[in-house]
Design an enzyme around this catalytic site. Sequence first.
Site, PDB file in Angstrom:
ATOM      1  N   PHE A 124      73.851   2.238  20.539  1.00 64.81           N
ATOM      2  CA  PHE A 124      74.470   1.702  21.274  1.00 64.81           C
ATOM      3  C   PHE A 124      74.422  -0.081  20.451  1.00 64.81           C
ATOM      4  O   PHE A 124      74.099  -0.352  20.114  1.00 64.81           O
ATOM      5  CB  PHE A 124      74.902   0.796  22.767  1.00 64.81           C
ATOM      6  CG  PHE A 124      76.241   0.611  23.384  1.00 64.81           C
ATOM      7  CD1 PHE A 124      77.092   1.275  23.843  1.00 64.81           C
ATOM      8  CD2 PHE A 124      76.007  -0.250  23.313  1.00 64.81           C
ATOM      9  CE1 PHE A 124      77.930   1.070  24.254  1.00 64.81           C
ATOM     10  CE2 PHE A 124      77.568  -1.294  24.441  1.00 64.81           C
ATOM     11  CZ  PHE A 124      77.615  -0.126  24.680  1.00 64.81           C
TER      12      PHE A 124
ATOM     13  N   ASP B  47      66.915   2.487  27.352  1.00 66.27           N
ATOM     14  CA  ASP B  47      68.201   2.331  27.637  1.00 66.27           C
ATOM     15  C   ASP B  47      68.981   3.462  28.981  1.00 66.27           C
ATOM     16  O   ASP B  47      69.443   4.564  28.214  1.00 66.27           O
ATOM     17  CB  ASP B  47      69.807   1.221  26.719  1.00 66.27           C
ATOM     18  CG  ASP B  47      70.460   1.086  27.373  1.00 66.27           C
ATOM     19  OD1 ASP B  47      70.933   1.443  28.362  1.00 66.27           O
ATOM     20  OD2 ASP B  47      71.196   0.405  26.484  1.00 66.27           O
TER      21      ASP B  47
ATOM     22  N   TYR C  77      77.500  -0.169  36.374  1.00 69.35           N
ATOM     23  CA  TYR C  77      79.372   0.268  36.194  1.00 69.35           C
ATOM     24  C   TYR C  77      80.016   1.563  35.429  1.00 69.35           C
ATOM     25  O   TYR C  77      81.157   1.882  35.989  1.00 69.35           O
ATOM     26  CB  TYR C  77      80.306  -1.402  35.990  1.00 69.35           C
ATOM     27  CG  TYR C  77      79.919  -1.253  34.609  1.00 69.35           C
ATOM     28  CD1 TYR C  77      80.819  -0.740  33.349  1.00 69.35           C
ATOM     29  CD2 TYR C  77      79.054  -3.041  33.988  1.00 69.35           C
ATOM     30  CE1 TYR C  77      80.225  -1.136  32.096  1.00 69.35           C
ATOM     31  CE2 TYR C  77      79.115  -2.392  33.164  1.00 69.35           C
ATOM     32  CZ  TYR C  77      79.354  -2.138  31.382  1.00 69.35           C
ATOM     33  OH  TYR C  77      78.981  -2.193  30.031  1.00 69.35           O
ATOM     34  N   LYS C  78      79.389   2.412  35.085  1.00 71.96           N
ATOM     35  CA  LYS C  78      79.218   3.660  34.549  1.00 71.96           C
ATOM     36  C   LYS C  78      79.007   4.661  35.810  1.00 71.96           C
ATOM     37  O   LYS C  78      79.527   4.283  36.517  1.00 71.96           O
ATOM     38  CB  LYS C  78      78.603   3.749  32.978  1.00 71.96           C
ATOM     39  CG  LYS C  78      78.891   3.340  31.905  1.00 71.96           C
ATOM     40  CD  LYS C  78      78.170   3.310  30.714  1.00 71.96           C
ATOM     41  CE  LYS C  78      78.595   2.041  29.952  1.00 71.96           C
ATOM     42  NZ  LYS C  78      77.934   1.451  28.935  1.00 71.96           N
TER      43      LYS C  78
ATOM     44  N   ARG D 235      86.712  10.807  23.531  1.00 69.90           N
ATOM     45  CA  ARG D 235      84.627  10.953  24.342  1.00 69.90           C
ATOM     46  C   ARG D 235      85.705  11.630  26.190  1.00 69.90           C
ATOM     47  O   ARG D 235      86.635  10.611  26.750  1.00 69.90           O
ATOM     48  CB  ARG D 235      84.655   9.717  25.104  1.00 69.90           C
ATOM     49  CG  ARG D 235      83.141   9.620  24.898  1.00 69.90           C
ATOM     50  CD  ARG D 235      82.032   8.677  24.756  1.00 69.90           C
ATOM     51  NE  ARG D 235      82.886   7.018  25.160  1.00 69.90           N
ATOM     52  CZ  ARG D 235      82.614   6.069  26.099  1.00 69.90           C
ATOM     53  NH1 ARG D 235      81.122   6.509  25.249  1.00 69.90           N
ATOM     54  NH2 ARG D 235      82.930   5.128  26.468  1.00 69.90           N
TER      55      ARG D 235
END
Length: 410
Positions: A124, A195, A220-221, A369
């Site tokens: 990422f 991560d 927050y995911k 996605r």
Amino acid sequence: MDRETCLAFDQQDPLAAVREEFVIPDGLIYLDGNSLGALPRRTVPRLHQVIAEEWGDGLIRSWNDAHWIEAPVRIGDKIAGLIGAKPGEVIVADSTSVNLFKLLAGALRLQPGRHFILTETANFPTDLYVAQGLTDLLGGNHAVRLVERGQLDAALDGSVAVLMLTHVDYATGAIHDMRRLTAAAHRYGALVLWDLSHSAGAIPLELNDCEVDLAVGCGYKYLNGGPGAPAYVFIASGLQDALRSPLSGWMGHAAPFAFEREYRPAAGMARQLAGTPPVLSMMALEVAIDLWLGVDQREARRKSMALGDLFIRLVDETCRDLGLEVASPRNAGDRGAQVSFRHRQAYRVIRALIDRGVIGDFRMPDIMRFGFAALYTRYVDVFDAVRSLREVLTTRAWERPEYATRMPVT
Ligand SMILES: *Cc1c(COP(=O)(O)O)cnc(C)c1O
């Protein structure tokens, strides 16, 4: 595979009732819980209470009376229960990016004579940028060793201080073998930092069992903590007192309210705090974590794998020769809770889908996605989403000129 069958799957779904715990707008198919999780219903009254009672009436007293000051540790302990860690090994603080900086800096200091942060090109972007910024700051021989996924093992040697990887690839959903890579890095004396941003809430994790040293993750995911929710830090218990945070703020001091001149790090995880915790965001995250603690994670994993398989199957069956190519592992056990497709006009297709009430997202250069958050996604949503996808592709609805302009957030 027809719509009736999907409705029947929903009826048999042991997690069906959990969807009622979320605010999902009518008619919307939300397949982006991997980017911003949905709003848990209980977050609304809880935040109202925190604002009106704890802040409004309690004011400064609430740091003690409403236990605000304990929130980073308390919520951290709850998250530990979701990721296979022990209480006292996780604390909630800052953002994932900031936590990466803190842990990488702490890890490099523990590894004198080793200069490399080893990671992969597909990691990422923030993970790469933070590592680059830190090695620039430290100077000397410090550098990021950036290799392709398949070259990680060959790139491990005695000069690697930290192997830093994202467990579930944000673009393709491909899962790294955490146990094997952690052991491989340890054989060379390297520390390992995972991560977990696309893992926690998507896949049951066993950090202690895999002998992981360090980890960070996003609130927050899949965890549904709310936009910009605080992130978390994991440090294996045996490393905590050796690892120093470079952000030596007062909340990480051994005695924050002693107002001493010199910094003395707190014992354990508390030294990973820098400044005052964002209380409103913390409380929203806590509601979401409490919801997760009541869910069987293995059941959630089974469901998200089944939803992803169904999505791929329906695309195979109904969207042949429409320019789509699966970008995720076809084997559900090898991917997280998302399925990605490549398409030459991926951005425009996603925009056209959003206009039809099907929300996925776009990632450079050509990735569409779709996330299958098990707590609130239905089988029938998958069916209807693929039907809209087919419609957008066959009618070329994505050709509308307004879809060509990129919005600030994709
Ligand atoms: C979402 C995500 C982040 C987010 O970092 P922030 O500091 O919260 O912006 C970091 N790393 C990975 C792998 C992610 O998926």
